[in-house]
Design a protein around this motif. Sequence first.
Motif, PDB file in Angstrom:
ATOM      1  N   UNK A 100      33.000 -24.670 -60.352  1.00 31.72           N
ATOM      2  CA  UNK A 100      33.920 -25.650 -59.760  1.00 31.72           C
ATOM      3  C   UNK A 100      33.137 -26.791 -59.134  1.00 31.72           C
ATOM      4  N   UNK A 101      33.666 -28.002 -59.273  1.00 29.90           N
ATOM      5  CA  UNK A 101      33.041 -29.152 -58.628  1.00 29.90           C
ATOM      6  C   UNK A 101      33.245 -29.097 -57.126  1.00 29.90           C
ATOM      7  N   UNK A 102      32.236 -29.505 -56.386  1.00 29.29           N
ATOM      8  CA  UNK A 102      32.364 -29.707 -54.947  1.00 29.29           C
ATOM      9  C   UNK A 102      32.751 -31.175 -54.744  1.00 29.29           C
ATOM     10  N   UNK A 103      33.151 -31.568 -53.550  1.00 27.98           N
ATOM     11  CA  UNK A 103      33.403 -32.998 -53.309  1.00 27.98           C
ATOM     12  C   UNK A 103      32.184 -33.858 -53.659  1.00 27.98           C
ATOM     13  N   UNK A 104      30.992 -33.362 -53.364  1.00 31.38           N
ATOM     14  CA  UNK A 104      29.766 -34.098 -53.705  1.00 31.38           C
ATOM     15  C   UNK A 104      29.624 -34.232 -55.224  1.00 31.38           C
ATOM     16  N   UNK A 105      29.938 -33.168 -55.938  1.00 31.74           N
ATOM     17  CA  UNK A 105      29.881 -33.201 -57.395  1.00 31.74           C
ATOM     18  C   UNK A 105      30.909 -34.147 -57.985  1.00 31.74           C
ATOM     19  N   UNK A 106      32.114 -34.136 -57.412  1.00 34.10           N
ATOM     20  CA  UNK A 106      33.151 -35.062 -57.872  1.00 34.10           C
ATOM     21  C   UNK A 106      32.704 -36.504 -57.675  1.00 34.10           C
ATOM     22  N   UNK A 107      32.104 -36.798 -56.526  1.00 32.98           N
ATOM     23  CA  UNK A 107      31.639 -38.161 -56.234  1.00 32.98           C
ATOM     24  C   UNK A 107      30.526 -38.569 -57.202  1.00 32.98           C
ATOM     25  N   UNK A 108      29.590 -37.658 -57.475  1.00 29.67           N
ATOM     26  CA  UNK A 108      28.495 -37.961 -58.406  1.00 29.67           C
ATOM     27  C   UNK A 108      29.047 -38.196 -59.809  1.00 29.67           C
ATOM     28  N   UNK A 109      29.996 -37.367 -60.230  1.00 34.03           N
ATOM     29  CA  UNK A 109      30.575 -37.535 -61.565  1.00 34.03           C
ATOM     30  C   UNK A 109      31.333 -38.860 -61.651  1.00 34.03           C
TER      31      UNK A 109
END
Length: 158
Positions: A100-109
């Motif tokens: 699952x994406x974290x908020x940090x991962x969502x922002x990077x993506x």
Amino acid sequence: MSSASRAAEAVTRLILDVFRANGALLAAGDRLVADLGLTSARWQVLGAVAMAEAPLSVAGIARAMGLTRQAVQRVADDLERAGHVRFAPNPHHQRSKLVLLTPQGEAAYRAAAERQGPWAEALAQDLDPAALALAAEVLRAVSRRLAETSPANQEAGS
């Protein structure tokens, strides 16, 4: 030379061109997202997770992207250490966690995706959209043929 031999020669040239293009694509992708803490491989896995209709396991990401489970596991572990993804229990398989994406991962993506549009526009400049669509169709057909003739599929049919 027979038409089969000409086709085999053309496929060989296509394969070599794909290898060269893949190397160039990975290097360009790495440069495009490096300051986001990503590589092309990390971006690819983040994209598979972000674009999936439902949460995927590492094996599911590997199937969706045509990669090995081991390669995806290494990248997913890197992404977890970087804070871009987290692993969650999978109700369908006890040992195969969901990615699952974290908020940090969502922002990077999102940041990578914002860069991808203008990059694709620059790559597409002066190229015929119909020729690009045909090239993509041919690559999908070759990919399907490779999947059909993989040793695993041949053993399953035996």
